[in-house]
Motif scaffolding. Structure first.
Motif, PDB file in Angstrom:
ATOM      1  N   PRO A  63     -25.223   5.115 -27.300  1.00  0.00           N
ATOM      2  CA  PRO A  63     -26.207   4.878 -26.245  1.00  0.00           C
ATOM      3  C   PRO A  63     -26.972   3.571 -26.437  1.00  0.00           C
ATOM      4  O   PRO A  63     -26.794   2.864 -27.425  1.00  0.00           O
ATOM      5  N   ASP A  64     -27.837   3.283 -25.483  1.00  0.00           N
ATOM      6  CA  ASP A  64     -28.565   2.018 -25.483  1.00  0.00           C
ATOM      7  C   ASP A  64     -29.674   1.948 -26.528  1.00  0.00           C
ATOM      8  O   ASP A  64     -29.915   0.883 -27.092  1.00  0.00           O
ATOM      9  N   PHE A  65     -30.354   3.049 -26.777  1.00  0.00           N
ATOM     10  CA  PHE A  65     -31.470   3.061 -27.722  1.00  0.00           C
ATOM     11  C   PHE A  65     -31.358   4.235 -28.688  1.00  0.00           C
ATOM     12  O   PHE A  65     -30.903   5.313 -28.310  1.00  0.00           O
ATOM     13  N   MET A  66     -31.823   4.003 -29.921  1.00  0.00           N
ATOM     14  CA  MET A  66     -32.033   5.062 -30.890  1.00  0.00           C
ATOM     15  C   MET A  66     -33.527   5.048 -31.202  1.00  0.00           C
ATOM     16  O   MET A  66     -34.102   3.987 -31.469  1.00  0.00           O
ATOM     17  N   VAL A  67     -34.148   6.221 -31.116  1.00  0.00           N
ATOM     18  CA  VAL A  67     -35.575   6.353 -31.404  1.00  0.00           C
ATOM     19  C   VAL A  67     -35.710   7.439 -32.473  1.00  0.00           C
ATOM     20  O   VAL A  67     -35.160   8.526 -32.330  1.00  0.00           O
ATOM     21  N   MET A  68     -36.458   7.120 -33.548  1.00  0.00           N
ATOM     22  CA  MET A  68     -36.685   8.107 -34.601  1.00  0.00           C
ATOM     23  C   MET A  68     -38.184   8.258 -34.817  1.00  0.00           C
ATOM     24  O   MET A  68     -38.902   7.264 -34.932  1.00  0.00           O
ATOM     25  N   TYR A  69     -38.620   9.511 -34.830  1.00  0.00           N
ATOM     26  CA  TYR A  69     -40.037   9.800 -35.048  1.00  0.00           C
ATOM     27  C   TYR A  69     -40.154  11.109 -35.804  1.00  0.00           C
ATOM     28  O   TYR A  69     -39.654  12.142 -35.350  1.00  0.00           O
ATOM     29  N   HIS A  70     -40.797  11.059 -36.971  1.00  0.00           N
ATOM     30  CA  HIS A  70     -40.999  12.237 -37.824  1.00  0.00           C
ATOM     31  C   HIS A  70     -39.694  13.002 -38.061  1.00  0.00           C
ATOM     32  O   HIS A  70     -39.654  14.231 -37.959  1.00  0.00           O
TER      33      HIS A  70
ATOM     34  N   GLN B 223     -19.142   7.978 -23.712  1.00  0.00           N
ATOM     35  CA  GLN B 223     -20.570   8.274 -23.859  1.00  0.00           C
ATOM     36  C   GLN B 223     -20.817   9.782 -23.923  1.00  0.00           C
ATOM     37  O   GLN B 223     -21.657  10.242 -24.693  1.00  0.00           O
ATOM     38  N   ARG B 224     -20.072  10.545 -23.151  1.00  0.00           N
ATOM     39  CA  ARG B 224     -20.214  12.010 -23.207  1.00  0.00           C
ATOM     40  C   ARG B 224     -19.746  12.535 -24.564  1.00  0.00           C
ATOM     41  O   ARG B 224     -20.354  13.455 -25.123  1.00  0.00           O
ATOM     42  N   ALA B 225     -18.682  11.949 -25.106  1.00  0.00           N
ATOM     43  CA  ALA B 225     -18.195  12.360 -26.430  1.00  0.00           C
ATOM     44  C   ALA B 225     -19.244  12.047 -27.497  1.00  0.00           C
ATOM     45  O   ALA B 225     -19.483  12.859 -28.398  1.00  0.00           O
ATOM     46  N   PHE B 226     -19.878  10.872 -27.398  1.00  0.00           N
ATOM     47  CA  PHE B 226     -20.938  10.526 -28.345  1.00  0.00           C
ATOM     48  C   PHE B 226     -22.091  11.520 -28.215  1.00  0.00           C
ATOM     49  O   PHE B 226     -22.624  11.994 -29.212  1.00  0.00           O
ATOM     50  N   ARG B 227     -22.482  11.849 -26.985  1.00  0.00           N
ATOM     51  CA  ARG B 227     -23.553  12.827 -26.742  1.00  0.00           C
ATOM     52  C   ARG B 227     -23.249  14.139 -27.452  1.00  0.00           C
ATOM     53  O   ARG B 227     -24.095  14.701 -28.138  1.00  0.00           O
ATOM     54  N   ASP B 228     -22.005  14.613 -27.304  1.00  0.00           N
ATOM     55  CA  ASP B 228     -21.626  15.886 -27.918  1.00  0.00           C
ATOM     56  C   ASP B 228     -21.747  15.832 -29.437  1.00  0.00           C
ATOM     57  O   ASP B 228     -22.247  16.765 -30.064  1.00  0.00           O
ATOM     58  N   LEU B 229     -21.306  14.720 -30.043  1.00  0.00           N
ATOM     59  CA  LEU B 229     -21.416  14.562 -31.502  1.00  0.00           C
ATOM     60  C   LEU B 229     -22.879  14.450 -31.942  1.00  0.00           C
ATOM     61  O   LEU B 229     -23.279  15.046 -32.943  1.00  0.00           O
ATOM     62  N   ALA B 230     -23.661  13.676 -31.190  1.00  0.00           N
ATOM     63  CA  ALA B 230     -25.074  13.495 -31.530  1.00  0.00           C
ATOM     64  C   ALA B 230     -25.815  14.827 -31.491  1.00  0.00           C
ATOM     65  O   ALA B 230     -26.600  15.141 -32.395  1.00  0.00           O
TER      66      ALA B 230
ATOM     67  N   ALA C 191     -24.451  17.857 -31.736  1.00  0.00           N
ATOM     68  CA  ALA C 191     -23.916  18.728 -32.787  1.00  0.00           C
ATOM     69  C   ALA C 191     -24.528  18.381 -34.148  1.00  0.00           C
ATOM     70  O   ALA C 191     -24.690  19.254 -35.003  1.00  0.00           O
ATOM     71  N   ALA C 192     -24.903  17.108 -34.325  1.00  0.00           N
ATOM     72  CA  ALA C 192     -25.521  16.665 -35.579  1.00  0.00           C
ATOM     73  C   ALA C 192     -27.027  16.905 -35.599  1.00  0.00           C
ATOM     74  O   ALA C 192     -27.697  16.576 -36.569  1.00  0.00           O
ATOM     75  N   GLY C 193     -27.571  17.462 -34.515  1.00  0.00           N
ATOM     76  CA  GLY C 193     -28.989  17.774 -34.461  1.00  0.00           C
ATOM     77  C   GLY C 193     -29.845  16.763 -33.726  1.00  0.00           C
ATOM     78  O   GLY C 193     -31.067  16.887 -33.689  1.00  0.00           O
ATOM     79  N   GLY C 194     -29.225  15.754 -33.131  1.00  0.00           N
ATOM     80  CA  GLY C 194     -29.972  14.756 -32.380  1.00  0.00           C
ATOM     81  C   GLY C 194     -30.245  15.221 -30.953  1.00  0.00           C
ATOM     82  O   GLY C 194     -29.721  16.237 -30.499  1.00  0.00           O
ATOM     83  N   ILE C 195     -31.059  14.466 -30.267  1.00  0.00           N
ATOM     84  CA  ILE C 195     -31.402  14.719 -28.871  1.00  0.00           C
ATOM     85  C   ILE C 195     -30.873  13.554 -28.059  1.00  0.00           C
ATOM     86  O   ILE C 195     -31.092  12.392 -28.416  1.00  0.00           O
ATOM     87  N   TYR C 196     -30.161  13.832 -26.983  1.00  0.00           N
ATOM     88  CA  TYR C 196     -29.526  12.796 -26.168  1.00  0.00           C
ATOM     89  C   TYR C 196     -30.065  12.897 -24.743  1.00  0.00           C
ATOM     90  O   TYR C 196     -30.029  13.966 -24.147  1.00  0.00           O
ATOM     91  N   CYS C 197     -30.579  11.791 -24.229  1.00  0.00           N
ATOM     92  CA  CYS C 197     -31.158  11.787 -22.883  1.00  0.00           C
ATOM     93  C   CYS C 197     -30.584  10.639 -22.063  1.00  0.00           C
ATOM     94  O   CYS C 197     -30.525   9.504 -22.540  1.00  0.00           O
ATOM     95  N   VAL C 198     -30.177  10.935 -20.842  1.00  0.00           N
ATOM     96  CA  VAL C 198     -29.806   9.899 -19.882  1.00  0.00           C
ATOM     97  C   VAL C 198     -31.059   9.637 -19.062  1.00  0.00           C
ATOM     98  O   VAL C 198     -31.660  10.572 -18.520  1.00  0.00           O
ATOM     99  N   VAL C 199     -31.477   8.366 -18.994  1.00  0.00           N
ATOM    100  CA  VAL C 199     -32.698   8.011 -18.277  1.00  0.00           C
ATOM    101  C   VAL C 199     -32.405   6.945 -17.232  1.00  0.00           C
ATOM    102  O   VAL C 199     -31.532   6.107 -17.419  1.00  0.00           O
ATOM    103  N   ARG C 200     -33.146   6.995 -16.127  1.00  0.00           N
ATOM    104  CA  ARG C 200     -32.927   6.083 -15.005  1.00  0.00           C
ATOM    105  C   ARG C 200     -34.135   5.207 -14.692  1.00  0.00           C
ATOM    106  O   ARG C 200     -34.128   4.464 -13.723  1.00  0.00           O
ATOM    107  N   SER C 201     -35.172   5.282 -15.529  1.00  0.00           N
ATOM    108  CA  SER C 201     -36.349   4.422 -15.396  1.00  0.00           C
ATOM    109  C   SER C 201     -37.095   4.444 -16.727  1.00  0.00           C
ATOM    110  O   SER C 201     -36.871   5.327 -17.560  1.00  0.00           O
ATOM    111  N   SER C 202     -37.989   3.481 -16.908  1.00  0.00           N
ATOM    112  CA  SER C 202     -38.767   3.503 -18.152  1.00  0.00           C
ATOM    113  C   SER C 202     -39.742   4.683 -18.147  1.00  0.00           C
ATOM    114  O   SER C 202     -40.004   5.264 -19.200  1.00  0.00           O
ATOM    115  N   ALA C 203     -40.257   5.056 -16.962  1.00  0.00           N
ATOM    116  CA  ALA C 203     -41.139   6.231 -16.892  1.00  0.00           C
ATOM    117  C   ALA C 203     -40.375   7.478 -17.330  1.00  0.00           C
ATOM    118  O   ALA C 203     -40.917   8.317 -18.061  1.00  0.00           O
ATOM    119  N   GLU C 204     -39.129   7.608 -16.902  1.00  0.00           N
ATOM    120  CA  GLU C 204     -38.312   8.753 -17.307  1.00  0.00           C
ATOM    121  C   GLU C 204     -38.046   8.710 -18.812  1.00  0.00           C
ATOM    122  O   GLU C 204     -38.074   9.745 -19.484  1.00  0.00           O
TER     123      GLU C 204
END
Length: 133
Positions: free
Chosen positions: A56-63, A82-89, A91-104
């Motif tokens: 994906p475009d960004f990785m964000v890590m917090y706590h 991208q869907r395959a990456f989402r599934d792996l992310a 499954a590894a415990g990450g959170i994957y979000c598709v966003v369409r604006s900075s507010a989103e």
């Protein structure tokens, strides 16, 4: 001919600007530069170095929580890679979000436990305000 910015690039830049201004100091975030055209030689070198298709475009890590943000313009959807990456992310415990604006994007981050700082005295550059909505 004048090159025009893509809607995704405008949204992407607005997200980066918002993260610079609003993300907590202890929040680690960065853009993953997988896009853009490259020579076959450079592509092969990057693949060998571990670049992954569909990242994906960004990785964000917090706590200890990792949130992946994939930026898509209205009417666009994640690719097969991208869907395959989402599934792996996920499954590894990450959170994957598709966003369409900075507010989103900011909403997705806050909804997943990343508190955004309040900034009243500084405004984003005007070219990004529209993408933020």
């Amino acid at each position: 001919m004048i090159a025009r910015k893509s809607p995704e690039l405008t949204i992407h830049n607005a997200i980066a600007d918002h993260l610079r201004l609003l993300a907590p100091k202890s929040c680690l975030w960065f853009h993953i530069p997988n896009g853009e055209s490259r020579s076959a030689r450079t592509g092969a070198k990057l693949k060998r170095m571990g670049v992954r298709k569909g990242a994906p475009d960004f990785m964000v890590m917090y706590h200890g929580r990792v949130i992946w943000l994939e930026v898509k313009a209205e009417g666009k959807y994640p690719s097969k890679e991208q869907r395959a990456f989402r599934d792996l992310a996920e499954a590894a415990g990450g959170i994957y979000c598709v966003v369409r604006s900075s507010a989103e994007a900011m909403g997705a981050l806050e909804g997943n436990g990343v508190p955004m700082r309040e900034v009243r005295s500084r405004a984003l550059p005007s070219q990004y305000r529209e993408a933020a909505e």
